[in-house]
Scaffold this motif. Structure first.
Motif, PDB file in Angstrom:
ATOM      1  N   ALA A 129     -32.571 -43.688  19.113  1.00 36.24           N
ATOM      2  CA  ALA A 129     -33.605 -43.830  18.081  1.00 36.24           C
ATOM      3  C   ALA A 129     -33.671 -42.591  17.189  1.00 36.24           C
ATOM      4  N   PHE A 130     -33.322 -41.432  17.746  1.00 38.37           N
ATOM      5  CA  PHE A 130     -33.221 -40.199  16.960  1.00 38.37           C
ATOM      6  C   PHE A 130     -32.217 -39.278  17.656  1.00 38.37           C
ATOM      7  N   PRO A 131     -31.677 -38.285  16.951  1.00 33.34           N
ATOM      8  CA  PRO A 131     -30.590 -37.473  17.507  1.00 33.34           C
ATOM      9  C   PRO A 131     -31.027 -36.609  18.691  1.00 33.34           C
ATOM     10  N   ALA A 132     -30.098 -36.413  19.612  1.00 31.12           N
ATOM     11  CA  ALA A 132     -30.298 -35.472  20.713  1.00 31.12           C
ATOM     12  C   ALA A 132     -29.962 -34.065  20.236  1.00 31.12           C
ATOM     13  N   ASP A 133     -30.592 -33.082  20.841  1.00 31.31           N
ATOM     14  CA  ASP A 133     -30.383 -31.685  20.445  1.00 31.31           C
ATOM     15  C   ASP A 133     -29.265 -31.065  21.292  1.00 31.31           C
ATOM     16  N   VAL A 134     -28.072 -31.657  21.200  1.00 26.22           N
ATOM     17  CA  VAL A 134     -26.912 -31.188  21.968  1.00 26.22           C
ATOM     18  C   VAL A 134     -25.680 -31.240  21.073  1.00 26.22           C
ATOM     19  N   THR A 135     -24.618 -30.609  21.523  1.00 29.31           N
ATOM     20  CA  THR A 135     -23.325 -30.727  20.846  1.00 29.31           C
ATOM     21  C   THR A 135     -22.617 -31.963  21.391  1.00 29.31           C
ATOM     22  N   PRO A 136     -22.303 -32.951  20.540  1.00 28.34           N
ATOM     23  CA  PRO A 136     -21.674 -34.179  21.042  1.00 28.34           C
ATOM     24  C   PRO A 136     -20.278 -33.892  21.593  1.00 28.34           C
ATOM     25  N   TYR A 137     -19.864 -34.689  22.561  1.00 22.61           N
ATOM     26  CA  TYR A 137     -18.497 -34.599  23.055  1.00 22.61           C
ATOM     27  C   TYR A 137     -17.534 -35.062  21.963  1.00 22.61           C
ATOM     28  N   GLU A 138     -16.350 -34.481  21.986  1.00 21.37           N
ATOM     29  CA  GLU A 138     -15.383 -34.703  20.917  1.00 21.37           C
ATOM     30  C   GLU A 138     -14.489 -35.917  21.200  1.00 21.37           C
ATOM     31  N   ILE A 139     -14.084 -36.568  20.122  1.00 22.39           N
ATOM     32  CA  ILE A 139     -13.153 -37.691  20.203  1.00 22.39           C
ATOM     33  C   ILE A 139     -11.871 -37.285  19.481  1.00 22.39           C
ATOM     34  N   TYR A 140     -10.739 -37.520  20.119  1.00 19.23           N
ATOM     35  CA  TYR A 140      -9.445 -37.277  19.479  1.00 19.23           C
ATOM     36  C   TYR A 140      -9.070 -38.550  18.737  1.00 19.23           C
ATOM     37  N   GLU A 141      -8.944 -38.469  17.411  1.00 22.58           N
ATOM     38  CA  GLU A 141      -8.797 -39.677  16.612  1.00 22.58           C
ATOM     39  C   GLU A 141      -7.413 -40.307  16.696  1.00 22.58           C
ATOM     40  N   GLN A 142      -6.402 -39.552  17.133  1.00 24.06           N
ATOM     41  CA  GLN A 142      -5.069 -40.133  17.298  1.00 24.06           C
ATOM     42  C   GLN A 142      -5.023 -40.955  18.592  1.00 24.06           C
ATOM     43  N   PRO A 143      -4.060 -41.876  18.718  1.00 22.20           N
ATOM     44  CA  PRO A 143      -3.966 -42.685  19.949  1.00 22.20           C
ATOM     45  C   PRO A 143      -3.782 -41.819  21.191  1.00 22.20           C
ATOM     46  N   GLU A 144      -4.546 -42.113  22.235  1.00 25.99           N
ATOM     47  CA  GLU A 144      -4.429 -41.371  23.485  1.00 25.99           C
ATOM     48  C   GLU A 144      -3.240 -41.890  24.304  1.00 25.99           C
ATOM     49  N   THR A 145      -2.522 -40.973  24.928  1.00 30.91           N
ATOM     50  CA  THR A 145      -1.431 -41.326  25.832  1.00 30.91           C
ATOM     51  C   THR A 145      -1.791 -40.834  27.227  1.00 30.91           C
ATOM     52  N   LEU A 146      -1.776 -41.721  28.200  1.00 30.02           N
ATOM     53  CA  LEU A 146      -2.107 -41.336  29.565  1.00 30.02           C
ATOM     54  C   LEU A 146      -0.882 -40.699  30.219  1.00 30.02           C
ATOM     55  N   VAL A 147      -1.105 -39.569  30.880  1.00 32.54           N
ATOM     56  CA  VAL A 147      -0.020 -38.835  31.521  1.00 32.54           C
ATOM     57  C   VAL A 147      -0.240 -38.855  33.026  1.00 32.54           C
ATOM     58  N   GLU A 148       0.677 -39.456  33.770  1.00 35.17           N
ATOM     59  CA  GLU A 148       0.556 -39.544  35.224  1.00 35.17           C
ATOM     60  C   GLU A 148       0.412 -38.151  35.832  1.00 35.17           C
ATOM     61  N   ARG A 149      -0.588 -37.989  36.703  1.00 34.87           N
ATOM     62  CA  ARG A 149      -0.921 -36.738  37.397  1.00 34.87           C
ATOM     63  C   ARG A 149      -1.408 -35.626  36.466  1.00 34.87           C
ATOM     64  N   GLU A 150      -1.744 -35.979  35.250  1.00 32.68           N
ATOM     65  CA  GLU A 150      -2.354 -34.992  34.361  1.00 32.68           C
ATOM     66  C   GLU A 150      -3.706 -34.560  34.929  1.00 32.68           C
ATOM     67  N   ARG A 151      -3.973 -33.277  34.899  1.00 31.27           N
ATOM     68  CA  ARG A 151      -5.247 -32.761  35.387  1.00 31.27           C
ATOM     69  C   ARG A 151      -6.326 -32.989  34.329  1.00 31.27           C
ATOM     70  N   VAL A 152      -7.406 -33.594  34.725  1.00 29.70           N
ATOM     71  CA  VAL A 152      -8.485 -33.955  33.810  1.00 29.70           C
ATOM     72  C   VAL A 152      -9.828 -33.524  34.402  1.00 29.70           C
ATOM     73  N   LEU A 153     -10.872 -33.626  33.581  1.00 27.36           N
ATOM     74  CA  LEU A 153     -12.199 -33.178  33.980  1.00 27.36           C
ATOM     75  C   LEU A 153     -13.178 -34.337  33.892  1.00 27.36           C
ATOM     76  N   ALA A 154     -13.829 -34.669  34.999  1.00 28.47           N
ATOM     77  CA  ALA A 154     -14.837 -35.728  35.035  1.00 28.47           C
ATOM     78  C   ALA A 154     -16.225 -35.095  35.059  1.00 28.47           C
ATOM     79  N   VAL A 155     -17.107 -35.569  34.198  1.00 22.03           N
ATOM     80  CA  VAL A 155     -18.485 -35.060  34.135  1.00 22.03           C
ATOM     81  C   VAL A 155     -19.441 -36.229  34.325  1.00 22.03           C
ATOM     82  N   VAL A 156     -20.179 -36.205  35.437  1.00 19.14           N
ATOM     83  CA  VAL A 156     -21.118 -37.274  35.774  1.00 19.14           C
ATOM     84  C   VAL A 156     -22.529 -36.826  35.414  1.00 19.14           C
ATOM     85  N   GLY A 157     -23.198 -37.601  34.594  1.00 24.81           N
ATOM     86  CA  GLY A 157     -24.553 -37.243  34.205  1.00 24.81           C
ATOM     87  C   GLY A 157     -25.591 -37.537  35.270  1.00 24.81           C
ATOM     88  N   TYR A 158     -25.284 -38.481  36.161  1.00 21.87           N
ATOM     89  CA  TYR A 158     -26.284 -38.931  37.138  1.00 21.87           C
ATOM     90  C   TYR A 158     -25.615 -39.104  38.491  1.00 21.87           C
TER      91      TYR A 158
END
Length: 285
Positions: free
Chosen positions: A148-177
């Motif tokens: 309904a109105f903006p949050a006072d945070v820095t939004p997470y970024e989106i990479y606009e080019q097509p994503e390619t999944l890399v097997e066993r690539e190290r990634v970061l998971a962030v759980v809000g709840y």
């Protein structure tokens, strides 16, 4: 010939960047004999200590992750691309093809330092095309909603080019709840955010993939990130997991495809197109 060698060298360097860095590994062996790498769920405080960072800096970096509270339950969500846009799972609003919760009855909750803030959702929500067949439902289990109105945070970024999944690539998971985190509280009390370094596994197609990330109830809708130094771009969102009780009778075991793993819908196709379109229309960048 030289061009071919140069291409191979570049590919190796990119893969090394994906698979280096991070806190000390917890190396284990899966029951099928394949090695696996997982880092376990960390609170913001634990993550800051493991990476020699200030807790306040970590809190600010991941402030966009929060909880979506609806009359029928709660799930994770995050501010993505613009300060008035969130991403989460479609099953927060519907059961397969049947809507059960109007988005305007839900609210997004996040923390700014120690201060809890709450923002209601608008009526604008977009979800993956309805699919009745169970094997394909996961690829449509995504939602893009407007606040309904903006949050006072820095939004997470989106990479606009097509994503390619890399097997066993190290990634970061962030759980809000994460209601299973130490010191958890539910309902109107504080919720725990958890951060985890893990790997992409079994990228079967471009729509969904598995990881060896460890999740519990409440993680649905949370995001997975690709890291480029201090820059993070979203790769997908978690919609479920495989927890085979026969394979894992004590409730915890190591990654094994389609036996014990977390399931993600990839930020590609209709999901990414809708998210980018919504962000471009926003005035709250």
């Amino acid at each position: 010939m030289l061009r071919s060698y140069a291409f191979v060298l570049l590919a190796v360097l990119i893969l090394l960047q994906f698979t280096s860095g991070g806190p000390p590994e917890i190396g284990t062996l899966a029951s099928d004999g394949a090695s696996t790498t997982s880092y376990g769920r960390m609170t913001e405080e634990t993550y800051a200590k493991a990476n020699d960072l200030a807790v306040d800096a970590v809190g600010k970096r991941f402030a966009a992750s929060g909880i979506l509270r609806c009359p029928g339950g709660a799930s994770s969500a995050q501010v993505t691309g613009a300060r008035d846009v969130i991403t989460t799972v479609a099953h927060a609003f519907r059961d397969v093809c049947k809507p059960h919760t109007p988005p305007e009855k839900c609210r997004f909750e996040y923390y700014l330092g120690a201060e809890r803030r709450t923002i209601p959702l608008s009526a604008a929500v977009w979800m993956g095309s309805c699919i009745d067949s169970a094997p394909k439902q996961g690829s449509a289990d995504w939602a893009v909603a407007k606040l309904a109105f903006p949050a006072d945070v820095t939004p997470y970024e989106i990479y606009e080019q097509p994503e390619t999944l890399v097997e066993r690539e190290r990634v970061l998971a962030v759980v809000g709840y994460d209601i299973e985190a130490t010191g958890k509280m539910d309902k109107a009390g504080p919720f725990n955010k958890t951060i985890q370094e893990c790997q992409i596994r079994d990228a079967r197609d471009w729509r969904t993939f598995e990881t060896n990330c460890e999740f519990e109830f409440g993680a649905s809708g949370s995001a997975l990130f690709r890291q480029w130094g201090r820059r993070m771009t979203m790769v997908g969102i978690v919609f479920g997991d495989y927890h085979d009780k026969d394979y894992c009778p004590l409730g915890r075991c190591e990654f094994r495809s389609r036996k014990w793993s977390s399931l993600f819908v990839t930020l590609r196709g209709e999901f990414k197109d809708r998210l980018l379109a919504t962000v471009r229309q926003s005035e709250a960048k």
